[in-house]
Each structure stands twice: as structure tokens, then as C-alpha cells.
Design an enzyme around this catalytic site. Structure first.
Site, PDB file in Angstrom:
ATOM      1  N   GLY A  82       0.798  -1.221   0.000  1.00 47.79           N
ATOM      2  CA  GLY A  82       0.000   0.000   0.000  1.00 47.79           C
ATOM      3  C   GLY A  82       0.830   1.270   0.000  1.00 47.79           C
ATOM      4  N   GLY A 123       8.855   0.458   7.632  1.00 48.49           N
ATOM      5  CA  GLY A 123       8.391   0.851   6.295  1.00 48.49           C
ATOM      6  C   GLY A 123       7.305   1.918   6.384  1.00 48.49           C
ATOM      7  CB  THR A 145       7.321  -4.772  13.749  1.00 48.53           C
ATOM      8  OG1 THR A 145       7.897  -5.996  13.305  1.00 48.53           O
ATOM      9  CG2 THR A 145       8.373  -3.989  14.485  1.00 48.53           C
ATOM     10  CB  ILE A 146       5.770  -9.920  15.432  1.00 43.53           C
ATOM     11  CG1 ILE A 146       6.217 -10.302  14.025  1.00 43.53           C
ATOM     12  CG2 ILE A 146       4.258  -9.846  15.547  1.00 43.53           C
ATOM     13  CD1 ILE A 146       5.952 -11.762  13.682  1.00 43.53           C
ATOM     14  CG  ASP A 147       9.837  -8.541  12.231  1.00 45.57           C
ATOM     15  OD1 ASP A 147       9.264  -9.628  12.441  1.00 45.57           O
ATOM     16  OD2 ASP A 147       9.810  -7.965  11.127  1.00 45.57           O
ATOM     17  NE  ARG A 182      11.302 -38.334  13.381  1.00 41.91           N
ATOM     18  CZ  ARG A 182      10.026 -38.551  13.105  1.00 41.91           C
ATOM     19  NH1 ARG A 182       9.105 -37.742  13.592  1.00 41.91           N
ATOM     20  NH2 ARG A 182       9.667 -39.556  12.349  1.00 41.91           N
ATOM     21  NE  ARG A 191      10.425  -7.561   6.965  1.00 39.01           N
ATOM     22  CZ  ARG A 191       9.433  -7.799   6.099  1.00 39.01           C
ATOM     23  NH1 ARG A 191       9.677  -8.413   4.974  1.00 39.01           N
ATOM     24  NH2 ARG A 191       8.208  -7.425   6.372  1.00 39.01           N
ATOM     25  CD  GLN A 292       6.799 -17.051  14.242  1.00 36.93           C
ATOM     26  OE1 GLN A 292       7.869 -16.763  14.748  1.00 36.93           O
ATOM     27  NE2 GLN A 292       6.698 -17.396  12.977  1.00 36.93           N
TER      28      GLN A 292
HETATM   29  O1  F6P Z   1       7.593  -7.788   9.648  1.00 34.87           O
HETATM   30  C1  F6P Z   1       6.731  -8.736  10.160  1.00 34.87           C
HETATM   31  C2  F6P Z   1       6.812 -10.026   9.404  1.00 34.87           C
HETATM   32  O2  F6P Z   1       5.942 -10.958   9.991  1.00 34.87           O
HETATM   33  C3  F6P Z   1       8.211 -10.603   9.260  1.00 34.87           C
HETATM   34  O3  F6P Z   1       8.638 -11.253  10.424  1.00 34.87           O
HETATM   35  C4  F6P Z   1       8.047 -11.494   8.061  1.00 34.87           C
HETATM   36  O4  F6P Z   1       9.264 -11.664   7.382  1.00 34.87           O
HETATM   37  C5  F6P Z   1       7.082 -10.718   7.207  1.00 34.87           C
HETATM   38  O5  F6P Z   1       6.396  -9.831   8.057  1.00 34.87           O
HETATM   39  C6  F6P Z   1       6.096 -11.583   6.460  1.00 34.87           C
HETATM   40  O6  F6P Z   1       5.352 -10.758   5.619  1.00 34.87           O
HETATM   41  P1  F6P Z   1       4.058 -11.229   4.840  1.00 34.87           P
HETATM   42  O7  F6P Z   1       2.901 -11.092   5.771  1.00 34.87           O
HETATM   43  O8  F6P Z   1       3.966 -10.282   3.724  1.00 34.87           O
HETATM   44  O9  F6P Z   1       4.249 -12.652   4.438  1.00 34.87           O
END
Ligand code: F6P
Length: 394
Positions: A82, A123, A145-147, A182, A191, A292
Site C-alpha cells: 500500500g 516501512g 512489529t512482531i520483529d 530426532r 526478518r 506468530q
Molecule cells: O515484519 C513482520 C513479518 O511478519 C516478518 O517477520 C516477516 O518476514 C514478514 O512480516 C512476512 O510478511 P508477509 O505477511 O507479507 O508474508
């Protein structure tokens, strides 16, 4: 119009969703209501301002935000394609990029929006800066952000929920890994940052954690797995961040297009293969993926999201400049947008959490078991193979 009723603000949620978005929306709407302000919700990032569909903009009165604090997702929807400066427009069979940023500014002016609360990651915040430069009215950003990789804030909401989900998955994988003797290789999101892998891996009792900040040597991982086997632990749990990469190698990119950050994914499968080749062990891999990002926010994320939403309204009321609500040493502060957009926050090699993992004997694919940073203390055993403090070999 009185001072109390003169404001009309708008809220947008952009980028990947994170548990806690609805709590922020509710907090902004309710705290603005007490001030007599009107709140508009822009649906799907800026898309609601770009597309002609009138349902793209909704009024967020008190009724619209009742009972949503505990809900995952976003009642406004979100958008990862977007970007108004690079907006996908369908022409015939083709999707082409168009700069529609002027449309966003004009629509905001027509609607009489005096300020935006932008809930987003790096972003979205960079986009907000560009739109401000073009004439968007004030922006107060709430980092999401979850990151957990945003500069300027100690934590973003959504992170704790993602870590809890990943930790719970590791707990479950332990029993099946043990029963079958295993190696389970689990890929988590994050990310370019290893925060989710690091926190969930340590809390979930992983034996190996691979993160983007430490390019790994697969030999180190295989040594660890074999050492565990020789100690009577014939199973292992390996957590791999999606952005992890071998020394001298590249991150594994699953998909690229012109409108989206490259999608990472696939490293767990490779690591599993290399482990089987190097140890002869039966190995399985799985990708936790969007699990997640889903579900209800945990308590800490709800509270952080509610606090940040109310703080955004208060900053709008008390200050005149644009900026970001940031968590710093437990308190919420207002930091310039430029701080939050200057790069991403990754795991530092002197991080206490990382060192905790090393102290517990976890393997990060770089150093032999029992590796300590020089700052860890004076009477350290020599690095090498095993040592008496040897870690998780349990
Ligand atoms: O930035 C959040 C995130 O969940 C990252 O951890 C992951 O790489 C990305 O977004 C996944 O994005 P999409 O929802 O576009 O698959």
C-alpha cells in the site's frame, strides 16, 4: 467551534499486522473522545484514502471500538502493498506501479484531517516521513512489529505475543523430538533481526539458535548435536530465524516483487538437510510462519498497545511536532521520526540476552560450547570442546 471539538484526526494501520493493533485503535479513539475530537479510521493503510470506495473511511466513535482490546488482527485491516509512492494499479491484465501520493494529501485535506496516528513498522514510518514532506498534516507514529526491530524504542507491541507463540511451539516439539530421538528445526519470523528466535529459543529450551546477526558454521551445529547424543540426549531443538544465513552465504529469499519487501523463508529446511548429512540423525523442519502474528495479544502487548495509543493522543494534544511514541526504560517518550527510521535495531553481540544463551551452553553456530565474551568475568574456562560449566547438554 470550541477548542475541544475542533480536531478531526485519522488513524491507519499499515504493514504486517501485529497482535495489539486493535488495542491501539481503541486507546486512540477513546482517549480522543474524552477530548471531544473526532477520529476517522482509514482502512488498509492509506488505501482508504486512495480508492474511491467510501467504506474505506470509517468513523471510530466509542461504539465502534468496544470490546476489541483482546482481538488480534486490525478492525481497519492493513496493507503490505500500500505504498502510495509505488502503488499497484491494475491496467488490463497488468499491474503497474503509480505514484498516487498527491491523492493521499489532497484527500486528507478535503476531509479536514489535522493529524494522523500511523501505527506501523519501519516501512510505514518511512512512508509517513515522505508524506509529511509532501504536505501531510502532523503524524504521531505508534511503533508496531512482531520483529521488535524498530530503532528508538526498547520494544514494539506484538513481539511478546509472537515470542509466546513460538515458545509454546518449542515446548510441544520437545516431546515429539524426544520420543523419536530426532532433531527438530523450527523457523521463526523476524526478518533481518533475531529477536524472536533469541527470546523464544532461550525461553523454550532450544539447543541451537541461529540468527541473522551471527552467520553460522553448520559444523558447529552438528558438533553440538553429536555432543548431546554422546551425553545421552539423542534429540535436539534448533531454532532458526528466517533471516539466518551460513557464513559466506546469503539469506534465503522465497519471493520478490516490486511492491513488497523480499519474503524470506526456507532456511530451516536447508539446515535440517545439512544436519542429516553431517550427523546421520533423522531431522524434521517446520515453519511457524504467520501463526506468530495471529491470535490475541498477551497481557504485556495489550498494555503496551493501550499505553502507546493513549500516549499518541496526549502527544497530539500537548505538542506540535511529528514524532514517535517510544518505550524507553519503561516510560513512554516522544522521539523524532528520524530516530525511528534511521535503520533497524538488531541483536548486538554484547547483548545480555545473547550472553544468557551462551552462559546456558546454547550453540549459536559460531563458537564452541561454553564460549564467553571477555566481559563475562575473570575466571573463565578455556574455550575449546567441553568444559565443566558446559551448558544445555541436559
Ligand atoms: O515484519 C513482520 C513479518 O511478519 C516478518 O517477520 C516477516 O518476514 C514478514 O512480516 C512476512 O510478511 P508477509 O505477511 O507479507 O508474508
Amino acid at each position: 467551534m470550541t477548542e475541544a471539538t475542533q480536531r478531526r484526526i485519522a488513524i491507519t494501520t499499515g504493514g504486517g499486522d501485529a497482535p495489539g493493533l486493535n488495542a491501539v485503535i481503541r486507546a486512540v479513539a477513546v482517549s480522543s473522545h474524552w477530548r471531544g475530537w473526532e477520529v476517522l479510521g482509514i482502512r488498509h493503510g492509506y488505501r482508504g484514502l486512495i480508492e474511491p470506495d467510501p467504506s474505506g473511511i470509517v468513523t471510530l466513535d466509542r461504539n465502534a471500538v468496544r470490546g476489541i482490546t483482546h482481538l488480534g488482527g486490525s478492525i481497519l485491516g492493513t496493507a503490505s502493498r500500500g505504498d502510495p509512492f509505488n502503488y499497484p494499479v491494475k491496467i488490463g491484465d497488468q499491474v503497474v506501479a503509480r505514484d498516487v501520493s498527491d491523492q493521499v494529501i489532497e484527500r486528507a485535506q478535503t476531509l479536514g484531517i489535522s493529524a494522523f496516528v500511523v501505527v506501523g513498522g519501519d516501512g510505514s514510518l518511512r512512508l509517513a516521513s515522505r508524506l509529511l514532506a509532501k504536505g501531510l498534516p502532523r503524524v504521531v507514529a505508534v511503533p508496531k512489529t512482531i520483529d521488535n526491530d524498530l530503532e528508538g524504542t526498547d520494544q514494539t507491541f506484538g513481539f511478546d505475543t509472537a515470542v509466546s507463540t513460538a515458545t509454546e511451539a518449542l515446548d510441544k516439539l520437545h516431546t515429539t523430538a524426544q520420543a523419536h530421538e530426532r532433531v527438530m528445526v523450527v523457523e521463526v519470523m523476524g526478518r533481518y533481526a533475531g529477536w524472536i528466535a533469541l527470546h523464544a529459543g532461550i525461553a523454550g529450551g532450544a539447543d541451537v539458535i541461529l540468527i541473522p546477526e551471527i552467520p553460522f558454521a553448520i559444523e558447529r551445529v552438528n558438533e553440538k548435536i553429536k555432543r548431546r547424543e554422546s551425553r545421552g540426549r539423542p534429540f535436539s531443538i534448533v531454532v532458526v530465524a528466517e533471516g539466518a544465513r551460513p557464513r559466506g552465504g546469503e539469506m534465503v529469499v522465497k519471493q520478490t516483487d516490486n511492491f513488497h519487501e523480499p519474503r524470506l523463508g526456507g532456511i530451516a529446511e536447508l539446515v535440517a538437510q545439512w544436519i542429516t548429512e553431517g550427523t546421520g540423525k533423522e531431522t524434521r523442519s517446520l515453519v511457524l510462519g504467520h501463526l506468530q502474528r495471529g491470535g490475541s495479544p498477551v497481557t504485556t502487548d495489550r498494555l503496551l498497545a493501550l499505553r502507546m495509543g493513549c500516549a499518541a493522543t496526549n502527544f497530539l494534544a500537548d505538542r506540535s511536532e511529528s514524532g514517535v511514541v517510544a518505550l524507553r526504560c519503561g516510560e513512554l517518550e516522544f522521539v523524532p521520526l528520524s530516530v525511528a527510521t534511521r535503520g533497524i535495531r538488531t541483536v548486538t553481540l554484547n547483548s545480555n540476552v545473547l550472553q544468557t544463551g551462551r552462559d546456558l551452553g546454547l550453540c549459536f553456530g559460531d563458537e564452541p560450547e561454553g564460549f564467553f565474551l571477555p566481559s563475562a568475568g575473570p575466571s573463565l574456562p578455556p574455550t575449546g570442546s567441553e568444559n565443566s560449566l558446559g551448558g544445555s547438554g541436559d
